[in-house]
Design a protein around this motif. Sequence first.
Motif, short mmCIF file in Angstrom:
data_model
loop_
_atom_site.label_atom_id
_atom_site.label_comp_id
_atom_site.label_asym_id
_atom_site.label_seq_id
_atom_site.Cartn_x
_atom_site.Cartn_y
_atom_site.Cartn_z
N GLU A 194 0.82 -1.22 0.00
CA GLU A 194 0.00 0.00 0.00
C GLU A 194 0.85 1.26 0.00
OE1 GLU A 194 -2.69 -0.21 3.25
OE2 GLU A 194 -3.78 -1.94 2.48
N THR A 195 2.09 1.17 0.46
CA THR A 195 2.94 2.36 0.53
C THR A 195 4.32 2.13 -0.08
OG1 THR A 195 3.77 1.76 2.74
CG2 THR A 195 1.79 3.13 2.65
N SER A 196 4.55 0.96 -0.66
CA SER A 196 5.87 0.65 -1.22
C SER A 196 6.09 1.43 -2.51
CB SER A 196 5.98 -0.85 -1.50
OG SER A 196 4.97 -1.27 -2.39
N GLU A 197 7.33 1.81 -2.76
CA GLU A 197 7.69 2.53 -3.98
C GLU A 197 9.20 2.56 -4.13
OE1 GLU A 197 7.12 6.86 -4.05
OE2 GLU A 197 6.43 6.70 -1.97
N ALA A 198 9.65 2.93 -5.33
CA ALA A 198 11.06 3.12 -5.62
C ALA A 198 11.21 4.37 -6.47
CB ALA A 198 11.62 1.91 -6.36
N HIS A 199 12.27 5.12 -6.25
CA HIS A 199 12.46 6.34 -7.02
C HIS A 199 13.94 6.69 -7.16
CE1 HIS A 199 10.97 7.32 -2.87
NE2 HIS A 199 12.17 7.86 -2.80
N LEU A 200 14.21 7.56 -8.12
CA LEU A 200 15.56 8.02 -8.42
C LEU A 200 15.64 9.53 -8.28
CD1 LEU A 200 16.26 5.94 -11.65
CD2 LEU A 200 17.60 5.77 -9.55
N PHE A 211 14.30 14.95 -7.83
CA PHE A 211 13.72 13.67 -8.23
C PHE A 211 13.59 13.64 -9.75
CE2 PHE A 211 12.27 13.98 -3.84
CZ PHE A 211 12.47 12.68 -3.38
N ILE A 212 13.89 12.49 -10.35
CA ILE A 212 13.74 12.34 -11.79
C ILE A 212 12.69 11.28 -12.13
CG2 ILE A 212 16.09 13.10 -12.25
CD1 ILE A 212 16.87 10.21 -12.76
N PRO A 234 17.21 10.55 3.52
CA PRO A 234 17.66 9.38 2.75
C PRO A 234 17.91 9.68 1.29
CG PRO A 234 15.91 8.74 4.26
CD PRO A 234 16.02 10.23 4.34
N ILE A 235 17.05 10.46 0.64
CA ILE A 235 17.22 10.73 -0.78
C ILE A 235 18.49 11.54 -1.01
CG2 ILE A 235 15.86 12.85 -0.81
CD1 ILE A 235 15.99 10.05 -3.49
N VAL A 236 18.86 12.39 -0.08
CA VAL A 236 20.10 13.17 -0.18
C VAL A 236 21.30 12.25 0.06
CG1 VAL A 236 21.43 15.08 0.77
CG2 VAL A 236 18.96 15.31 0.50
N LEU A 271 19.30 5.90 -5.72
CA LEU A 271 18.17 4.97 -5.85
C LEU A 271 17.65 4.64 -4.47
CD1 LEU A 271 16.38 2.93 -7.42
CD2 LEU A 271 18.29 1.29 -7.23
N VAL A 272 16.33 4.77 -4.29
CA VAL A 272 15.71 4.51 -2.99
C VAL A 272 14.51 3.59 -3.19
CG1 VAL A 272 14.49 5.51 -1.01
CG2 VAL A 272 16.40 6.75 -2.05
#
Length: 326
Positions: A194-200, A211-212, A234-236, A271-272
């Motif tokens: 329900e809340t999982s995701e991945a992003h760059l 974010f791209i 975390p993204i930083v 990558l997260v």
Amino acid sequence: MQLGVRGRILLWLSATVLPTTAIGILAASAVESRLEDRVESELLNVLGLEAARIARELEALERSAEDLAGRASVQVVVEDVGTASPDARPLDQLADDLVAAATDANRSAAAVWLFDVDGGILGASEAASHVPENVTGPGETRFAPAYRAASNDDRMPVETAIIGSDGTPVGVLVVDWDIAPTIDLLASHESFGETSEAHLAQPTAEGDVAFITLLRFERDAAFSKVVPGSLDAPIVNSLNATEPTVVHSPDYRGEPSVLAYRQTEATGWGLVVKIDQSEVLGTTSIVRTALTWRFALMLVSGIAGWALVLRPLLLRIRRASTAAER
């Protein structure tokens, strides 16, 4: 005798109910810890698979750009033209031809630029709209920052040298690859929970992080949402994480989450992959509730056994003892 029987019965209840309750509490805590460990392990596994996939696809784009630059037709024409003229771009047609040559079932070139060794433009394909900045001149193949074109497609420039007949660089080829096939697959992680995701994300010239890719809860975040580089987020941190890292930290919404991240070496992207802490706790809460009810039922059964069986038996023994004393 009455005290002896009662004492034994109370001892039996204490020896069964209390340890059972304690075991239930310990078991629930152990299950919760194991589930959290499993979530972290699965996040690291997904992170490794995605990082490997992205690395393979970026390597393929890099090789394809080098193959284009290594074509004899490109080397000879660029060498013959030499230095760019500010009034003409004689190699526009060659750039269009290279776009067609670079497009197949696996990848697509959105635009091609041809430069001389000093960075002057020799030619550009029809769809070339974003003039590459800081073309470094002939050197090692490198990836430039990804960007969103006016046509709303996402592109990743790859810059590589064009080598002349004498083995020296005579120009630079820049291929703007369509990177949608590479980054859009990250959206599939939304189906895992329900809340999982991945992003760059990638670093900006100002030292921040952009974010791209789209985000599950911010669909227009790609190339528009920027996070200050000074934040301990975390993204930083992912931009400099050379090893896979798992943390429990707020995500881009400020929601407590479990996140795994690392850097993609070729591009410097971060990558997260993540899932909200509440979803993880929701799973453990179900298990804890089931165990609680199970041990509560055992406790109630013990008390009911005392009330319905053992207590009447104790009373009969007491009456029999009183009668015997008379």
